[in-house]
Design an enzyme around this catalytic site. Structure first.
Site, PDB file in Angstrom:
ATOM      1  N   CYS A  98      51.005  36.930  45.368  1.00  0.00           N
ATOM      2  CA  CYS A  98      51.365  37.753  44.100  1.00  0.00           C
ATOM      3  C   CYS A  98      52.170  38.107  43.756  1.00  0.00           C
ATOM      4  O   CYS A  98      53.793  37.985  44.541  1.00  0.00           O
ATOM      5  CB  CYS A  98      50.742  39.651  45.591  1.00  0.00           C
ATOM      6  SG  CYS A  98      51.602  41.134  44.524  1.00  0.00           S
ATOM      7  N   ASN A  99      52.422  38.384  42.326  1.00  0.00           N
ATOM      8  CA  ASN A  99      53.059  38.108  41.259  1.00  0.00           C
ATOM      9  C   ASN A  99      54.096  38.792  41.282  1.00  0.00           C
ATOM     10  O   ASN A  99      55.734  38.490  41.588  1.00  0.00           O
ATOM     11  CB  ASN A  99      52.557  37.688  40.108  1.00  0.00           C
ATOM     12  CG  ASN A  99      51.680  37.055  39.981  1.00  0.00           C
ATOM     13  OD1 ASN A  99      52.730  36.122  39.003  1.00  0.00           O
ATOM     14  ND2 ASN A  99      50.426  36.357  40.220  1.00  0.00           N
ATOM     15  N   THR A 100      53.871  40.508  41.569  1.00  0.00           N
ATOM     16  CA  THR A 100      54.493  41.483  41.961  1.00  0.00           C
ATOM     17  C   THR A 100      55.685  41.148  43.180  1.00  0.00           C
ATOM     18  O   THR A 100      56.891  41.214  43.074  1.00  0.00           O
ATOM     19  CB  THR A 100      53.916  42.761  42.327  1.00  0.00           C
ATOM     20  OG1 THR A 100      52.985  42.796  41.072  1.00  0.00           O
ATOM     21  CG2 THR A 100      54.749  43.918  41.686  1.00  0.00           C
TER      22      THR A 100
ATOM     23  N   ASP B  31      48.725  39.483  50.417  1.00  0.00           N
ATOM     24  CA  ASP B  31      49.013  40.038  48.376  1.00  0.00           C
ATOM     25  C   ASP B  31      49.012  41.728  49.321  1.00  0.00           C
ATOM     26  O   ASP B  31      48.148  41.600  49.653  1.00  0.00           O
ATOM     27  CB  ASP B  31      47.549  39.366  47.904  1.00  0.00           C
ATOM     28  CG  ASP B  31      47.693  40.057  46.759  1.00  0.00           C
ATOM     29  OD1 ASP B  31      48.480  40.445  45.973  1.00  0.00           O
ATOM     30  OD2 ASP B  31      46.806  40.986  46.121  1.00  0.00           O
ATOM     31  N   SER B  32      49.316  42.171  47.434  1.00  0.00           N
ATOM     32  CA  SER B  32      48.741  43.840  48.008  1.00  0.00           C
ATOM     33  C   SER B  32      46.966  43.989  47.966  1.00  0.00           C
ATOM     34  O   SER B  32      47.280  45.447  48.828  1.00  0.00           O
ATOM     35  CB  SER B  32      49.038  44.839  46.571  1.00  0.00           C
ATOM     36  OG  SER B  32      48.062  43.932  45.776  1.00  0.00           O
TER      37      SER B  32
ATOM     38  N   TYR C 262      50.927  47.252  44.444  1.00  0.00           N
ATOM     39  CA  TYR C 262      52.500  46.984  43.853  1.00  0.00           C
ATOM     40  C   TYR C 262      52.654  47.553  42.982  1.00  0.00           C
ATOM     41  O   TYR C 262      53.765  47.467  42.548  1.00  0.00           O
ATOM     42  CB  TYR C 262      52.413  45.440  44.921  1.00  0.00           C
ATOM     43  CG  TYR C 262      52.578  45.052  46.139  1.00  0.00           C
ATOM     44  CD1 TYR C 262      51.820  46.385  47.407  1.00  0.00           C
ATOM     45  CD2 TYR C 262      52.955  44.521  46.819  1.00  0.00           C
ATOM     46  CE1 TYR C 262      51.902  45.723  48.725  1.00  0.00           C
ATOM     47  CE2 TYR C 262      52.960  43.405  47.724  1.00  0.00           C
ATOM     48  CZ  TYR C 262      52.368  44.980  49.113  1.00  0.00           C
ATOM     49  OH  TYR C 262      51.832  44.199  50.125  1.00  0.00           O
TER      50      TYR C 262
ATOM     51  N   CYS D 119      48.628  38.340  37.482  1.00  0.00           N
ATOM     52  CA  CYS D 119      48.345  38.966  38.388  1.00  0.00           C
ATOM     53  C   CYS D 119      47.388  38.405  39.689  1.00  0.00           C
ATOM     54  O   CYS D 119      45.630  37.842  38.722  1.00  0.00           O
ATOM     55  CB  CYS D 119      48.173  40.631  37.847  1.00  0.00           C
ATOM     56  SG  CYS D 119      47.604  41.530  39.457  1.00  0.00           S
ATOM     57  N   THR D 120      47.197  38.407  41.160  1.00  0.00           N
ATOM     58  CA  THR D 120      46.403  37.491  41.632  1.00  0.00           C
ATOM     59  C   THR D 120      45.036  38.025  41.511  1.00  0.00           C
ATOM     60  O   THR D 120      43.670  37.070  42.336  1.00  0.00           O
ATOM     61  CB  THR D 120      46.981  37.270  43.054  1.00  0.00           C
ATOM     62  OG1 THR D 120      47.436  38.289  43.624  1.00  0.00           O
ATOM     63  CG2 THR D 120      48.120  35.575  42.284  1.00  0.00           C
ATOM     64  N   HIS D 121      44.984  39.491  41.109  1.00  0.00           N
ATOM     65  CA  HIS D 121      43.369  39.601  40.725  1.00  0.00           C
ATOM     66  C   HIS D 121      42.995  39.905  39.782  1.00  0.00           C
ATOM     67  O   HIS D 121      41.186  39.972  39.479  1.00  0.00           O
ATOM     68  CB  HIS D 121      44.681  41.668  40.724  1.00  0.00           C
ATOM     69  CG  HIS D 121      44.061  42.309  42.582  1.00  0.00           C
ATOM     70  ND1 HIS D 121      45.684  42.171  43.117  1.00  0.00           N
ATOM     71  CD2 HIS D 121      43.566  42.928  43.200  1.00  0.00           C
ATOM     72  CE1 HIS D 121      45.378  42.024  43.864  1.00  0.00           C
ATOM     73  NE2 HIS D 121      44.573  43.007  44.435  1.00  0.00           N
TER      74      HIS D 121
HETATM   75  N1  DGL Z   1      47.941  41.418  43.152  1.00  0.00           N
HETATM   76  C1  DGL Z   1      49.568  41.216  42.311  1.00  0.00           C
HETATM   77  C2  DGL Z   1      50.119  40.703  41.797  1.00  0.00           C
HETATM   78  O1  DGL Z   1      49.950  39.004  41.746  1.00  0.00           O
HETATM   79  C3  DGL Z   1      49.293  42.724  42.609  1.00  0.00           C
HETATM   80  C4  DGL Z   1      49.022  43.308  41.908  1.00  0.00           C
HETATM   81  C5  DGL Z   1      49.027  45.388  42.313  1.00  0.00           C
HETATM   82  O2  DGL Z   1      48.722  45.409  43.461  1.00  0.00           O
HETATM   83  O3  DGL Z   1      49.059  45.877  41.755  1.00  0.00           O
HETATM   84  O4  DGL Z   1      50.709  40.585  40.931  1.00  0.00           O
END
Ligand code: DGL
Length: 267
Positions: A75-77, A12-13, A44, A185-187
């Site tokens: 990471c979705n992005t 992930d980012s 990201y 978003c996984t965060h």
């Molecule tokens: N965790 C990431 C996601 O699922 C991206 C968060 C980021 O770096 O902006 O999209």
């Protein structure tokens, strides 16, 4: 062809992908897992999609060099930016993640669902396709959330800053009658207590990590690469950011002490 005792790579980012990693850890206890937090290049969500795709390739190469038999893009992005190209380029199973819109439109009672995600995810072709497929079955409110993933990467899971951002992002969704919120978003799962407090107990919050862990297991079973039941499992963590800082944060988020190593050679 791989061997079942090789590790699984997850990236992930930043630390957000740990919301997926901890689920994989719980569901597949015999696997060895490698986690990469690309903290030196986070977030990201507001970077050019091509940059995110280049990072996804570099991290996948790194994980393959470590012997990974499968890679989870937690990471979705990065999934939106690169999953098709990663799958075309690499022959190992590559599992991605996308906002859980399908279960959300199936479960909503009010007929209004909200999606919280990064700006990059919501402007991607992959997301447009997801909306085309499932969006007609409910009213879908899409909310980009700049700055929210950064709060998690800075260890701010409650407090005035994430609270102010979330109040602003949730306000139009709640006003429209959203009863189901998709964490795209996984965060964001690390902010669930705060989100639930602000949204109220009636709102259902959907996190796709269990579905990703299930999909990973299915893929490994199909290619006969699931780890032996007598394997102990294990973990290694890497970051392109500051290892000491990331070690502290990862330890806090996982609830036990871990050591995060520097990503060698700055993959
Ligand atoms: N965790 C990431 C996601 O699922 C991206 C968060 C980021 O770096 O902006 O999209």
């Amino acid at each position: 062809m791989g061997n079942h005792n090789q590790p699984i790579g997850v990236f992930d980012s930043g630390v957000g992908g740990l919301s997926v990693f901890r689920r994989i850890r719980a569901d597949l206890p015999h696997e060895t897992l490698l986690y990469v937090a690309d903290s030196g290049h986070a977030p990201y969500g507001n970077k050019p999609a091509e940059f995110v795709a280049r990072r996804a390739f570099a991290l996948t190469e790194f994980l393959l060099d470590q012997g990974a038999k499968a890679v989870v893009v937690a990471c979705n992005t990065a999934t939106a930016a690169a999953i098709a190209r990663l799958r075309a380029h690499f022959s190992i199973p590559i599992i991605g993640i996308e906002p859980a819109l399908k279960p959300a439109v199936a479960e909503t009672r009010s007929g209004v669902v909200g999606i919280l995600a990064t700006s990059n995810t919501v402007r991607s072709d992959k997301f447009a396709h997801l909306l085309d497929q499932h969006g007609h079955r409910a009213r879908v409110m899409v909310q980009p959330c700049p700055g929210l993933a950064d709060c998690v990467d800075q260890g701010e899971l409650s407090g005035p800053h994430p609270r102010a951002l979330l109040e602003r992002y949730l306000e139009p969704l709640l006003a429209a009658g959203v009863d189901t919120l998709v964490l795209g978003c996984t965060h964001y799962p690390f902010l669930t207590p705060l989100i639930q407090r602000l949204a109220g107990p009636e709102v259902t919050i959907l996190d796709p990590s269990p579905a990703v862990a299930r999909q990973l297991r299915r893929r490994l079973e199909t290619v006969e690469l699931l780890a032996d039941g007598h394997m102990a499992g294990g973990e290694r963590y890497f970051t392109s950011g500051i290892p000491e800082r990331t070690s502290q944060l990862v330890s806090r988020l996982l609830g036990h002490p871990v050591v995060v190593e520097a990503l060698p050679g700055q993959a």
